[in-house]
Design an enzyme around this catalytic site. Structure first.
Site, short mmCIF file in Angstrom:
data_model
loop_
_atom_site.label_atom_id
_atom_site.label_comp_id
_atom_site.label_asym_id
_atom_site.label_seq_id
_atom_site.Cartn_x
_atom_site.Cartn_y
_atom_site.Cartn_z
N SER A 88 0.93 -1.35 0.02
CA SER A 88 -0.10 -0.01 -0.12
C SER A 88 0.75 1.29 0.01
O SER A 88 1.96 1.40 0.74
CB SER A 88 -0.75 -0.03 1.13
OG SER A 88 -1.72 -0.96 1.36
N1 SAH Z 1 -0.77 -4.48 3.75
C1 SAH Z 1 -0.35 -4.96 2.68
C2 SAH Z 1 -1.21 -4.91 1.49
C3 SAH Z 1 -1.23 -6.00 0.76
S1 SAH Z 1 -2.46 -5.89 -0.67
C4 SAH Z 1 1.03 -4.39 2.02
O1 SAH Z 1 1.15 -3.17 2.28
O2 SAH Z 1 1.95 -4.86 1.57
C5 SAH Z 1 -3.61 -6.93 -0.07
C6 SAH Z 1 -3.38 -8.32 0.55
O3 SAH Z 1 -4.47 -9.09 0.77
C7 SAH Z 1 -2.86 -9.22 -0.66
O4 SAH Z 1 -1.68 -9.89 -0.25
C8 SAH Z 1 -3.88 -10.31 -0.92
O5 SAH Z 1 -3.29 -11.59 -1.22
C9 SAH Z 1 -4.53 -10.41 0.44
N2 SAH Z 1 -5.92 -11.00 0.78
C10 SAH Z 1 -6.96 -10.94 -0.36
N3 SAH Z 1 -7.97 -11.46 0.19
C11 SAH Z 1 -7.59 -11.85 1.40
C12 SAH Z 1 -8.37 -12.85 2.22
N4 SAH Z 1 -9.65 -13.27 2.39
N5 SAH Z 1 -7.73 -13.28 3.40
C13 SAH Z 1 -6.21 -12.81 3.58
N6 SAH Z 1 -5.58 -12.16 2.88
C14 SAH Z 1 -6.38 -11.67 1.59
#
Ligand code: SAH
Length: 243
Positions: A88
């Site tokens: 993010s």
């Molecule tokens: N906070 C993280 C954001 C990653 S993007 C960062 O800044 O690196 C969002 C993440 O949510 C992705 O890695 C995706 O695989 C995960 N995600 C999506 N749906 C999900 C779910 N149902 N349970 C767990 N993770 C999930």
């Protein structure tokens, strides 16, 4: 890494290792880039929570992005981290973290570990972080990065975070870092009283950052502004698309 169904769950072991990417001929002023990021992208836009600002001045964001992308890590944007997911934007990390009002005592549930950067920020500002990631390769990489940095108060599991992480409920704070069509009921159930849940809610393309407060058995919700996250995929989120 532990699957929800499998065996013993390993906790971080607190090993501190040097990061090899910081060795040798690397003369990049990461510290300077970080201060600049916080001053111009975060403090300048009105985030005044000193805990959040201080921690974002310290956590080495460039270690959470893919090799070759380190130089872009402190830019004012999200970045791809593989598997069609993103780390993010720094400002969004700051807004979400500030909305949690952490004091250092909390047990936090994070849904969407991704790169582990937000996880590392939470780990510095709360007592303990439980983080759920759907994609195993990302969870494994995040775990490794956090181990490299000696972060010991984080547990990561691979699974569908739309159903929360029942084993360690209730959570004083819950942060979802992927966009959801609605607030998953399991997350409200697993939220402590008092407790705060922060989650982007809306369409696949854009969402509002929703703050859900539980107090004396009552739920209050309000939206804090627009955002655009990758989809929360799972039982109480979006269906997996195969296109
Ligand atoms: N906070 C993280 C954001 C990653 S993007 C960062 O800044 O690196 C969002 C993440 O949510 C992705 O890695 C995706 O695989 C995960 N995600 C999506 N749906 C999900 C779910 N149902 N349970 C767990 N993770 C999930």
């Amino acid at each position: 890494m532990n699957r929800r169904t499998g065996g013993v769950r390993t906790q971080a072991r607190g090993k501190v290792r040097l990061d090899l990417r910081d060795e040798g001929a690397d003369v990049t002023d990461w510290e300077g880039l970080r201060q600049n990021m916080v001053d111009h992208q975060i403090a300048a836009r009105g985030i005044s929570d000193t805990g959040v600002l201080d921690v974002m001045r310290e956590v080495p964001r460039h270690l959470f992005v893919g090799r070759g992308m380190e130089a872009s890590a402190y830019g004012d944007h999200a970045l791809p981290i593989g598997e069609e997911q993103t780390i993010s934007q720094p400002y969004m990390v700051a807004i979400m973290t500030a909305a949690l009002h952490l004091t250092g005592e909390e047990k936090v549930l994070e849904i969407g570990t991704g790169s582990g950067y937000q996880t590392a920020i939470l780990a510095r500002l709360a007592d303990r972080v439980f983080s759920v990631e759907r994609i195993e390769t990302l969870a494994t990489r995040a775990r490794r990065t956090l181990d490299t940095l000696g972060v010991v108060n984080v547990s990561i599991v691979v699974g569908d975070g739309t159903i929360g992480w029942k084993e360690f409920e209730p959570y004083d704070r819950i942060l979802v870092t992927a966009g959801s069509p609605a607030v998953p009921t399991s997350l409200i159930e697993q939220l402590a009283d008092p407790g705060v849940l922060v989650i982007p809610v809306g369409s696949l393309a854009k969402q509002q950052l929703r703050i859900v407060e539980k107090r004396d058995g009552a739920i209050k919700e309000y939206d804090e502004g627009g955002c655009a996250f990758v989809p929360l995929v799972g039982k109480d989120g979006w269906e997996l698309r195969n296109d």
